[in-house]
Design an enzyme around this catalytic site. Structure first.
Site, PDB file in Angstrom:
ATOM      1  N   SER A  29       0.825  -1.194   0.000  1.00 28.55           N
ATOM      2  CA  SER A  29       0.000   0.000   0.000  1.00 28.55           C
ATOM      3  C   SER A  29       0.872   1.262   0.000  1.00 28.55           C
ATOM      4  CB  SER A  29      -0.966  -0.036   1.189  1.00 28.55           C
ATOM      5  OG  SER A  29      -1.937   0.973   1.093  1.00 28.55           O
TER       6      SER A  29
ATOM      7  N   ASP B 145      -9.822  -4.407  -4.843  1.00 28.84           N
ATOM      8  CA  ASP B 145      -9.104  -3.243  -4.318  1.00 28.84           C
ATOM      9  C   ASP B 145      -9.394  -2.019  -5.174  1.00 28.84           C
ATOM     10  OD1 ASP B 145      -7.338  -1.478  -3.142  1.00 28.84           O
ATOM     11  OD2 ASP B 145      -5.526  -2.513  -3.839  1.00 28.84           O
TER      12      ASP B 145
ATOM     13  N   HIS C  66      -8.013  -4.969  -0.527  1.00 30.35           N
ATOM     14  CA  HIS C  66      -6.769  -4.279  -0.220  1.00 30.35           C
ATOM     15  C   HIS C  66      -6.130  -4.831   1.058  1.00 30.35           C
ATOM     16  CE1 HIS C  66      -4.016  -0.905  -0.670  1.00 30.35           C
ATOM     17  NE2 HIS C  66      -4.146  -0.651   0.621  1.00 30.35           N
TER      18      HIS C  66
END
Length: 342
Positions: free
Chosen positions: A186, A285, A317
């Protein structure tokens, strides 16, 4: 609204709340756990170290796979040298820690499967330290880690290991500095990309970065890509609000090249300073199109390395961080381990 130190100045839900007295309340937080020698599940050892202090103060958590399995030779008594992963945790640049239970569990599993040494960097968080602070901290950490390459060579020349001030023995004793990797999830994947963009030939202590993995990378931009065109405005809004919150000084907003590597005027991806890249995306995601597009743009940029895309269609995610025991999480971690060993 509450008075005094309970008066709210700003909320970035569901992540955090900022009060008018400057206090920051992080609403999503994993339990903080200590480092440990010989994790009972994986055999991985970890310890916390200081990279620089006092200004800025940058720390890290180091990981070493089961030392009982590290072979030695009778002639030199030197341990087998292992690949090195310099890891940047996720958390939207404003939450998370190397000491969180989630990241400790994840890296124990990855280090065990990949049989690598890992340095998880504790970069400073926004809003107390807005971007580009995190980038600068991670760049400084990379330089400090790589400085051990020269120390390792000097010690070998003198047939001794001199672990002096601010020298980290795990790095000198166990790391093969010809196999250095960057990686992150991320926001951490965003950091890994931006650090790799700064790597140039001749960086002190480095022959080359072998590779970088970007898992669910936090990239965005003002022009929608693919399925982003019909995306729910609320999903887009939170992605954009986070960036504007953590990077308030950015003159380009969500088209800042650090956030949108494809923006007009952004540095060419041909300058990415590593030999290969693995990008991992998840079907559910919000950021999936950006990860796919990153692979396409990297291939067409003139960059001479190898790029691979790995996709988990059914997942969201950072799913592998929250529940690494699932089949898809195990497949992802296995893929990362394979990448770190080739």
């Amino acid at each position: 609204m509450a008075s005094g130190n309970q008066e709210i100045a700003f909320e970035l839900l569901p992540l955090l709340r900022v009060y008018k007295d400057g206090r920051v309340e992080r609403l999503i937080a994993s339990e903080i756990v200590p480092s440990s020698l010989q994790d009972p599940e994986t055999g991985v050892s970890s310890k916390d170290i200081i990279i620089s202090s006092p200004d800025p103060s940058i720390s890290a958590r180091l990981y070493l796979p089961n030392i009982n399995k590290l072979a030695t030779t009778n002639s030199t008594q030197q341990h087998q040298k292992l690949p090195l992963l310099i890891y940047f945790h996720g958390g939207a640049f404003c939450i998370g820690s190397v000491a969180s239970f989630l990241h400790q569990r994840y890296l124990n599993l990855l280090v065990s499967q990949a049989n690598v040494v890992a340095v998880s960097v504790e970069y400073r968080l926004a809003p107390e330290h807005p971007l580009p602070t995190a980038y600068e901290d991670c760049w400084a950490a990379l330089q400090w880690v790589l400085s051990h390459s020269k120390k390792q060579e000097e010690d070998l020349q003198h047939a001794t290991f001199n672990h002096g001030f601010n020298n980290e023995p795990w790095l000198i004793d166990y790391v093969d500095f010809s196999r250095v990797f960057l990686g992150g999830d991320s926001a951490g994947a965003n950091i890994a990309h931006n650090v790799a963009m700064r790597v140039t030939d001749g960086l002190d202590g480095l022959r080359s970065i072998r590779g970088a993995f970007l898992v669910h990378p936090y990239f965005w931009g003002s022009d929608p890509i693919g399925s982003e065109t019909g995306m729910d405005p609320g999903r887009k809004s939170i992605v954009e609000r986070i960036w504007l919150f953590v990077s308030p000084l950015s003159s380009d907003g969500i088209d800042d090249p650090m956030f949108n590597p494809f923006a007009p005027g952004a540095p060419s991806l041909s300058g990415l300073g590593c030999e290969k890249v693995l990008v991992c995306v998840a079907g559910k995601d919000t950021l999936i199109e950006r990860g796919r597009f990153y692979c396409e743009k990297l291939k067409s940029s003139g960059w001479e390395g190898e790029v691979e895309l790995f996709e988990n269609e059914e997942e969201g995610h950072a799913f592998h961080i929250y529940d690494p025991a699932t089949k898809n999480a195990q497949l992802l971690i296995k893929r990362l381990a394979l990448f770190l060993n080739h």
